[in-house]
Motif scaffolding. Structure first.
Motif, PDB file in Angstrom:
ATOM      1  N   ILE A 355       0.846  -1.189   0.000  1.00  0.00           N
ATOM      2  CA  ILE A 355       0.000   0.000   0.000  1.00  0.00           C
ATOM      3  C   ILE A 355       0.880   1.236   0.000  1.00  0.00           C
ATOM      4  N   ARG A 356       0.280   2.385  -0.243  1.00  0.00           N
ATOM      5  CA  ARG A 356       1.011   3.649  -0.125  1.00  0.00           C
ATOM      6  C   ARG A 356       0.148   4.664   0.608  1.00  0.00           C
ATOM      7  N   SER A 357       0.798   5.498   1.405  1.00  0.00           N
ATOM      8  CA  SER A 357       0.084   6.527   2.159  1.00  0.00           C
ATOM      9  C   SER A 357       0.035   7.811   1.340  1.00  0.00           C
ATOM     10  N   LEU A 358      -1.050   8.542   1.511  1.00  0.00           N
ATOM     11  CA  LEU A 358      -1.279   9.794   0.797  1.00  0.00           C
ATOM     12  C   LEU A 358      -1.565  10.884   1.816  1.00  0.00           C
ATOM     13  N   PRO A 359      -1.531  12.168   1.392  1.00  0.00           N
ATOM     14  CA  PRO A 359      -1.836  13.258   2.320  1.00  0.00           C
ATOM     15  C   PRO A 359      -3.205  13.065   2.972  1.00  0.00           C
ATOM     16  N   GLY A 360      -3.307  13.514   4.210  1.00  0.00           N
ATOM     17  CA  GLY A 360      -4.570  13.396   4.931  1.00  0.00           C
ATOM     18  C   GLY A 360      -4.758  12.043   5.590  1.00  0.00           C
ATOM     19  N   LYS A 361      -3.639  11.273   5.749  1.00  0.00           N
ATOM     20  CA  LYS A 361      -3.688   9.954   6.379  1.00  0.00           C
ATOM     21  C   LYS A 361      -4.686   9.034   5.667  1.00  0.00           C
TER      22      LYS A 361
END
Length: 366
Positions: A355-361
């Motif tokens: 998975i990958r994390s994006l802005p805003g959790k």
């Protein structure tokens, strides 16, 4: 709960959202606040002798009765903070309003919400950027929020109406009037696809102190705030500061050095208070958004990774099925996993490349 008593809460003197929520938590309902022996209110955290003396319970109920007549006559929706329709992004802000008055048909929990703010003295350059931004965001099924003020605010609303993008104007007064009155025509058009929103009952005038309060709703209701043009001293920068305090993303377009209404934007960039936008398309890319049109069902046919634990497989599948970036708050509810445990599991899955994390959790499957 009784709508009458919910509305009456907004008329209590010296009782803001924090104390109002404390009272609800203490007694279990808005109605109980007005029916228990008054002396018991002293047991509520935040209510001291001075606040207790000023509590105008009877007057508040009488004012609420009149307000309910206005609400019914004008087709206004009352959204209490325990209502599932209450904006979930706003609800997690510690100073969020206890009650909202809404007119229109906006989904305040739309999948994607962006707030657009800026100077009241918008230049042609700023207006053009605003129009391009709305046009770029249209394919993402986004809801645009602003303050229905002169300049950038009304430019954003007008472009939304033109392109049939849902838009909400947050007001610093009651719904019995509109300030500035020159924006009345566009406000009426917004109600058809979006609407008007305020925490203030009818009869509330647009006092100076109401505007910073209004700005916290603009900042808290959205995934991110975009500042298009702003001076160093203006409401747009206040909104950006509030958004930062809520740990929301803030973006801004850079301006020419020396331009008064670019100084605020350049200030935000210089002090790392906003990410720079050089093209309207940058915003969706930065948020990890994918266009809603032409989405494929191929992902649903993919097999799950076999080297993940049972818990990791559950999380992976939840994120994959959602397709759009899934917020950690929603994920902990869907997976029924404690936040502290979920955070460590997500970090491990991200390090493994699943998975990958994006802005805003928020999270997406790779």
């Amino acid at each position: 709960m009784s709508i009458l008593h919910q509305v009456a809460l907004t008329y209590l003197k010296n009782v803001g959202p924090t104390i109002a929520k404390s009272m609800i938590s203490h007694f279990g309902s808005a109605e109980r606040i007005f029916t228990v022996p008054k002396g018991k209110l002293l047991g509520v955290p935040g209510i001291g002798p001075k606040t207790f003396e000023l509590l105008n319970l009877g007057d508040a109920l009488r004012l609420a009765e009149a307000e309910l007549k206005f609400i019914e006559k004008n087709g206004i929706d009352v959204i209490f903070y325990t209502d599932p329709r209450y904006p979930k992004r706003l609800k997690i802000c510690n100073d969020s309003p206890v009650l909202l008055f809404s007119k229109g048909n906006a989904d305040l929990n739309n999948q994607r919400i962006i707030s657009v703010v800026g100077t009241r003295n918008a230049t042609e350059y700023g207006k053009q950027l605003c129009q391009q931004l709305i046009e770029e965001l249209k394919p993402y099924n986004v809801l645009i929020v602003s303050g229905l003020a002169y300049g950038i605010d009304v430019c954003a609303h007008k472009e939304c109406v033109k392109l049939d993008v849902p838009t909400v104007g947050v007001l610093a007064h009651g719904l019995d009037k509109l300030y500035p009155s020159q924006n009345k025509a566009i406000a009426e058009k917004m109600i058809a696809n979006g609407g008007l929103l305020t925490e203030y009952p009818s009869g509330t005038i647009p006092d100076r102190e109401n505007f910073p309060q209004r700005n916290r709703i603009v900042a808290g209701i959205a995934d991110a705030t975009v500042v298009i043009e702003a001076s160093v001293k203006g409401g747009a920068l206040i909104t950006a500061e509030i958004a930062n305090s809520y740990n929301r993303d803030v973006f801004t377009f850079p301006g020419r050095v020396g331009d008064e209404f670019s100084e605020g934007c350049n200030f935000l960039i210089r002090h790392n208070k906003a990410a720079i936008l050089t093209n309207p398309a940058d915003l969706a890319n930065s948020l990890g958004w994918e266009k809603s049109e032409g989405s494929s069902n191929i992902d649903q046919q993919l097999t799950l990774p076999i080297d993940l634990s049972t818990e990791e497989l559950l999380i992976f599948d939840l994120i994959r099925q959602h397709k759009l970036p899934l917020a950690i708050d929603d994920l902990t509810i869907k997976a029924n996993i404690p936040m502290s445990q979920l955070t460590m599991t997500l970090l491990n899955m991200e390090m493994q490349g699943y998975i990958r994390s994006l802005p805003g959790k928020t999270y997406l499957v790779n």
